[in-house]
Write an enzyme that holds these catalytic residues in place. Structure first.
Site, PDB file in Angstrom:
ATOM      1  N   GLY A  45       0.976  -0.898   0.053  1.00 40.11           N
ATOM      2  CA  GLY A  45      -0.029   0.207  -0.135  1.00 40.11           C
ATOM      3  C   GLY A  45       0.437   1.127  -0.169  1.00 40.11           C
ATOM      4  N   CYS A  46       2.315   1.305   0.896  1.00 40.70           N
ATOM      5  CA  CYS A  46       2.506   2.543   0.545  1.00 40.70           C
ATOM      6  C   CYS A  46       3.345   2.464  -0.692  1.00 40.70           C
ATOM      7  CB  CYS A  46       3.804   1.877   1.855  1.00 40.70           C
ATOM      8  SG  CYS A  46       2.615   1.922   3.189  1.00 40.70           S
ATOM      9  N   VAL A  47       3.754   1.760  -1.080  1.00 37.25           N
ATOM     10  CA  VAL A  47       4.371   1.566  -2.740  1.00 37.25           C
ATOM     11  C   VAL A  47       3.279   2.550  -3.601  1.00 37.25           C
ATOM     12  CG1 VAL A  47       5.151   0.760  -4.752  1.00 37.25           C
ATOM     13  CG2 VAL A  47       5.648  -0.644  -2.683  1.00 37.25           C
TER      14      VAL A  47
END
Length: 159
Positions: A45-47
């Site tokens: 999700g952070c990517v």
């Protein structure tokens, strides 16, 4: 625990950026700042979130806004993360959680019945006077960067 609301003065901090310089929030007065807090470099999700913000970085810049990502990862992690994905957004390292806790995004979380402390993915728009203009919790990662750009436009930060 801090619960910042629109109109509150944003907590000031000085922390290192992944390029080796320091970022001081109070030195940004006169222009809006968009801070997005995310849990961990190189996680799914952070990517996605960092890629979306990077894709829109020029549009934030066109509006005169400073766009910054913050996570509890260290500088080495941030540098590798930016290189790996070609990210355009500067990243602040906050392993001691100074800004993370000051902005109230380090909280008790629950996952599959297990409770633990962690970063709640949240973004802030800080106006040119250093006050919180908008707080948006990222309940859906996809489209969150565009939602922040719309929020920036809604309070008149157009370039």
């Amino acid at each position: 625990m801090t619960h910042l609301q629109p109109g509150d003065i944003a907590p000031d901090f000085t922390l290192p950026l992944d390029d080796g310089t320091n970022f001081t929030l109070s030195q940004q007065l006169g222009r809006p700042v968009v801070l997005f807090f995310y849990p961990q470099d190189d996680s799914g999700g952070c990517v996605d979130e960092n890629r979306e913000f990077s894709a829109l970085a020029a549009e934030f810049g066109d509006r005169g806004a400073v766009l910054i990502g913050i996570s509890p990862d260290d500088l080495d992690s941030h540098q590798a993360f930016r290189r790996k994905y070609g990210l355009a957004v500067p990243l602040i390292a906050d392993p001691e959680r100074k800004a993370i806790e000051a902005f109230g995004v380090w909280r008790l979380k629950k996952l599959y019945g297990r409770e633990f402390m962690g970063l709640v993915r949240t973004s802030f728009i800080i106006d040119a006077e250093g006050r919180i203009a908008k707080v948006i919790r990222a309940t859906r990662i996809k489209g969150h960067a565009a939602k922040m750009l719309e929020a920036l436009d809604s309070f008149g930060a157009k370039g």
